[in-house]
Design a protein around this motif. Sequence first.
Motif, PDB file in Angstrom:
ATOM      1  N   ALA A 149       1.310   1.474 -12.765  1.00 44.19           N
ATOM      2  CA  ALA A 149       0.462   0.321 -13.101  1.00 44.19           C
ATOM      3  C   ALA A 149      -0.012   0.402 -14.543  1.00 44.19           C
ATOM      4  O   ALA A 149      -0.046  -0.584 -15.258  1.00 44.19           O
ATOM      5  CB  ALA A 149      -0.747   0.271 -12.170  1.00 44.19           C
ATOM      6  N   ALA A 150      -0.366   1.625 -14.949  1.00 48.52           N
ATOM      7  CA  ALA A 150      -0.927   1.770 -16.289  1.00 48.52           C
ATOM      8  C   ALA A 150       0.147   1.838 -17.372  1.00 48.52           C
ATOM      9  O   ALA A 150      -0.095   1.484 -18.495  1.00 48.52           O
ATOM     10  CB  ALA A 150      -1.797   3.026 -16.339  1.00 48.52           C
TER      11      ALA A 150
ATOM     12  N   LYS B  48       2.110  -7.499 -14.803  1.00 49.67           N
ATOM     13  CA  LYS B  48       1.579  -7.557 -13.442  1.00 49.67           C
ATOM     14  C   LYS B  48       2.357  -6.568 -12.578  1.00 49.67           C
ATOM     15  O   LYS B  48       3.528  -6.776 -12.310  1.00 49.67           O
ATOM     16  CB  LYS B  48       1.740  -8.953 -12.867  1.00 49.67           C
ATOM     17  N   PRO B  49       1.707  -5.460 -12.159  1.00 51.64           N
ATOM     18  CA  PRO B  49       2.440  -4.477 -11.397  1.00 51.64           C
ATOM     19  C   PRO B  49       2.994  -5.063 -10.100  1.00 51.64           C
ATOM     20  O   PRO B  49       2.397  -5.966  -9.519  1.00 51.64           O
ATOM     21  CB  PRO B  49       1.392  -3.418 -11.080  1.00 51.64           C
ATOM     22  N   GLU B  50       4.105  -4.494  -9.675  1.00 48.62           N
ATOM     23  CA  GLU B  50       4.701  -4.904  -8.405  1.00 48.62           C
ATOM     24  C   GLU B  50       3.689  -4.681  -7.297  1.00 48.62           C
ATOM     25  O   GLU B  50       2.841  -3.811  -7.366  1.00 48.62           O
ATOM     26  CB  GLU B  50       5.915  -4.032  -8.135  1.00 48.62           C
ATOM     27  N   GLY B  51       3.791  -5.418  -6.210  1.00 42.23           N
ATOM     28  CA  GLY B  51       2.928  -5.219  -5.061  1.00 42.23           C
ATOM     29  C   GLY B  51       1.538  -5.760  -5.326  1.00 42.23           C
ATOM     30  O   GLY B  51       0.583  -5.396  -4.673  1.00 42.23           O
ATOM     31  N   ARG B  52       1.416  -6.618  -6.315  1.00 45.52           N
ATOM     32  CA  ARG B  52       0.098  -7.134  -6.662  1.00 45.52           C
ATOM     33  C   ARG B  52      -0.398  -8.093  -5.584  1.00 45.52           C
ATOM     34  O   ARG B  52       0.319  -8.415  -4.648  1.00 45.52           O
ATOM     35  CB  ARG B  52       0.162  -7.845  -8.018  1.00 45.52           C
ATOM     36  N   ASN B  53      -1.613  -8.528  -5.786  1.00 45.33           N
ATOM     37  CA  ASN B  53      -2.230  -9.419  -4.819  1.00 45.33           C
ATOM     38  C   ASN B  53      -1.415 -10.663  -4.543  1.00 45.33           C
ATOM     39  O   ASN B  53      -0.865 -11.271  -5.450  1.00 45.33           O
ATOM     40  CB  ASN B  53      -3.572  -9.892  -5.389  1.00 45.33           C
TER      41      ASN B  53
ATOM     42  N   CYS C 173     -10.202  -4.532 -15.830  1.00 44.05           N
ATOM     43  CA  CYS C 173      -8.799  -4.204 -16.168  1.00 44.05           C
ATOM     44  C   CYS C 173      -7.961  -4.036 -14.902  1.00 44.05           C
ATOM     45  O   CYS C 173      -6.823  -4.505 -14.832  1.00 44.05           O
ATOM     46  CB  CYS C 173      -8.735  -2.927 -16.999  1.00 44.05           C
ATOM     47  N   CYS C 174      -8.503  -3.369 -13.910  1.00 43.55           N
ATOM     48  CA  CYS C 174      -7.730  -3.116 -12.679  1.00 43.55           C
ATOM     49  C   CYS C 174      -7.540  -4.406 -11.884  1.00 43.55           C
ATOM     50  O   CYS C 174      -6.467  -4.637 -11.325  1.00 43.55           O
ATOM     51  CB  CYS C 174      -8.404  -2.058 -11.822  1.00 43.55           C
ATOM     52  N   LEU C 175      -8.567  -5.240 -11.819  1.00 41.87           N
ATOM     53  CA  LEU C 175      -8.411  -6.520 -11.089  1.00 41.87           C
ATOM     54  C   LEU C 175      -7.369  -7.388 -11.788  1.00 41.87           C
ATOM     55  O   LEU C 175      -6.540  -8.035 -11.135  1.00 41.87           O
ATOM     56  CB  LEU C 175      -9.758  -7.244 -11.007  1.00 41.87           C
ATOM     57  N   ALA C 176      -7.402  -7.398 -13.127  1.00 44.29           N
ATOM     58  CA  ALA C 176      -6.378  -8.156 -13.868  1.00 44.29           C
ATOM     59  C   ALA C 176      -5.005  -7.538 -13.630  1.00 44.29           C
ATOM     60  O   ALA C 176      -4.011  -8.253 -13.460  1.00 44.29           O
ATOM     61  CB  ALA C 176      -6.717  -8.173 -15.357  1.00 44.29           C
ATOM     62  N   GLY C 177      -4.960  -6.194 -13.577  1.00 45.56           N
ATOM     63  CA  GLY C 177      -3.705  -5.499 -13.302  1.00 45.56           C
ATOM     64  C   GLY C 177      -3.143  -5.842 -11.931  1.00 45.56           C
ATOM     65  O   GLY C 177      -1.940  -5.757 -11.707  1.00 45.56           O
ATOM     66  N   SER C 178      -4.012  -6.223 -11.012  1.00 45.88           N
ATOM     67  CA  SER C 178      -3.572  -6.638  -9.671  1.00 45.88           C
ATOM     68  C   SER C 178      -3.177  -8.108  -9.631  1.00 45.88           C
ATOM     69  O   SER C 178      -2.844  -8.632  -8.566  1.00 45.88           O
ATOM     70  CB  SER C 178      -4.690  -6.404  -8.648  1.00 45.88           C
ATOM     71  N   GLY C 179      -3.293  -8.788 -10.758  1.00 45.53           N
ATOM     72  CA  GLY C 179      -2.834 -10.179 -10.811  1.00 45.53           C
ATOM     73  C   GLY C 179      -3.943 -11.217 -10.709  1.00 45.53           C
ATOM     74  O   GLY C 179      -3.666 -12.415 -10.729  1.00 45.53           O
TER      75      GLY C 179
ATOM     76  N   GLU D  78     -10.062  -9.249  -0.080  1.00 39.18           N
ATOM     77  CA  GLU D  78      -8.875  -9.803  -0.756  1.00 39.18           C
ATOM     78  C   GLU D  78      -8.768  -9.336  -2.214  1.00 39.18           C
ATOM     79  O   GLU D  78      -7.679  -9.321  -2.781  1.00 39.18           O
ATOM     80  CB  GLU D  78      -8.903 -11.339  -0.732  1.00 39.18           C
ATOM     81  N   LEU D  79      -9.901  -8.946  -2.791  1.00 38.47           N
ATOM     82  CA  LEU D  79      -9.857  -8.422  -4.160  1.00 38.47           C
ATOM     83  C   LEU D  79      -8.968  -7.189  -4.219  1.00 38.47           C
ATOM     84  O   LEU D  79      -8.385  -6.877  -5.238  1.00 38.47           O
ATOM     85  CB  LEU D  79     -11.264  -8.003  -4.632  1.00 38.47           C
ATOM     86  N   TYR D  80      -8.930  -6.476  -3.094  1.00 32.45           N
ATOM     87  CA  TYR D  80      -8.221  -5.194  -3.047  1.00 32.45           C
ATOM     88  C   TYR D  80      -6.923  -5.291  -2.257  1.00 32.45           C
ATOM     89  O   TYR D  80      -6.384  -4.275  -1.825  1.00 32.45           O
ATOM     90  CB  TYR D  80      -9.134  -4.129  -2.423  1.00 32.45           C
ATOM     91  N   ALA D  81      -6.426  -6.505  -2.062  1.00 30.05           N
ATOM     92  CA  ALA D  81      -5.189  -6.685  -1.293  1.00 30.05           C
ATOM     93  C   ALA D  81      -4.085  -5.831  -1.904  1.00 30.05           C
ATOM     94  O   ALA D  81      -3.941  -5.771  -3.127  1.00 30.05           O
ATOM     95  CB  ALA D  81      -4.778  -8.152  -1.305  1.00 30.05           C
ATOM     96  N   GLY D  82      -3.347  -5.140  -1.082  1.00 24.97           N
ATOM     97  CA  GLY D  82      -2.266  -4.288  -1.578  1.00 24.97           C
ATOM     98  C   GLY D  82      -2.704  -2.852  -1.811  1.00 24.97           C
ATOM     99  O   GLY D  82      -1.865  -1.979  -2.012  1.00 24.97           O
TER     100      GLY D  82
END
Length: 456
Positions: free
Chosen positions: A7-8, A14-19, A39-45, A200-204
């Motif tokens: 992810a980093a 947008k990392p694979e497996g994102r929200n 940053c992490c929430l944006a990284g999750s899409g 849902e913020l943490y989906a995936g």
Amino acid sequence: MPDINEAANSGSPKPEGRNTCEMKITVIGAGYVGLVAACCLAGSGHQVTCVERDDAKLKLLKRGQSPILEKGIDRLLGQGLSAGTLGFSSSLPSHLDADVAMIAVGTPCLLTGSADLSFIYRVVHDVKAAARSPLVLVMKSTVPPGTGARLIERYLKDTPIAYVSNPEFLREGLAIEDWYHPSRIVIGAQTERAAALTSELYAGIDAPVLVTDITSAETIKYAANAFLATKISFINEIANLCEAVGATVDDVASGMGLDPRIGPDFLRAGLGYGGSCFPKDTRALDFAALNHGYDFRLLKSTIEVNTRQRVLAVHKLRQLMGSLEGKEIALLGLAFKPGTDDTREAPSLDIAHLLHEAGARLRVYDPAAMEKCRFLLPTGVTFAGDVYSAAAGANAVVLITEWPQFIAADWATIKETMKEPYVVFDGRNALSQEKMNAVGFRYGGIGRTSGTPTSG
Ligand code: UDX
């Protein structure tokens, strides 16, 4: 969720497996927690705007530069900015159009030990004023039990805002890894719908989700930190007992930690805990308990033992080298733990001041935290360029933060440049006692005796 390094480090914004369910999120506060969350929430899409009032910080962030030292943050920040999933702003918009507003502002310690909630009140007031449509207000800041209920009563009754307590358990230096691989996600929600939306913020992300009432979620955060702090103070008490009875705390901790009911973590004896959470949160919980008419005696002892460890270090140095007046002492490590430049409540600061008062002349070195300490240390301290120049000509070296480069240093060379009585005081039990003795140092640790069995 992908591996944290993926992810980093991946070039993909947008990392694979994102929200699957992407949300509009406003994070208020770009401190450690807020910036990592954004940053992490944006990284999750998710589509994230982070609000930060500090102008200097904001300028850095807009340029893609992180004001904090945190593994992986620069890459996530750059990816979020270039993908357009992450933006920064100096204030909340007058019309807040978001699914979630996440509060991550500071709750510093007041003189009484209680948490200062003035930033929280102001932000909740501002969110209420700006909200135009239903949203979930997620509290990430650490607030004393009962705060959420009070905020709802004072500001959020009869509004379309649903309140959620969603504490974080991020370790500095490992915060991004902890975000994507948490041990648990705790959601204390006003309504089932708000709980579902928060999860849902943490989906995936693969972690147990515990849904509770708001006050229980708030209490979980404090109880977890208080318990870990107590574990550290407990092993420090055992270390001091080891010295009295002639045992070795390293072995005692290993033997205790093998019991799965106890576990091996947080049993490292030493100078005790520092940082932005444990000292502040233990004091705030003690105050909150008192405020509710309960005297939390165990917690008081935890705090007292932690303070005592710092003072004890100075007594131990006196035992090793006599009077400290006029002695040259090198302090290795200023950050409250390795892997960070954070010096908040760091043992190094108290110990430096105590040694200075005792008449010692100090030189200090830390690979990351020198700048942060420049105005926090006693006057006259020499800032060295590395471990060797810090130790050269010193009568004693005190290891305060167990940075790997200190442990890997060439201690024989260090000894050659030092002066009598060649003391090494290992405040983290991170060096090999046998090796230090073999090099010819007068070695002192915490709860370490020299009682290793001889062969035959
Ligand atoms: C801590 C919690 O771990 C985290 O869940 C919470 O969200 C914030 O507070 P952090 O402050 O980053 O995280 O540091 P941590 O790695 O937990 O260490 C805290 C302090 O305890 C450090 O000063 C460390 O040196 C000390 N410590 C830790 C010990 O003295 N002995 C140990 O065995 C473990």
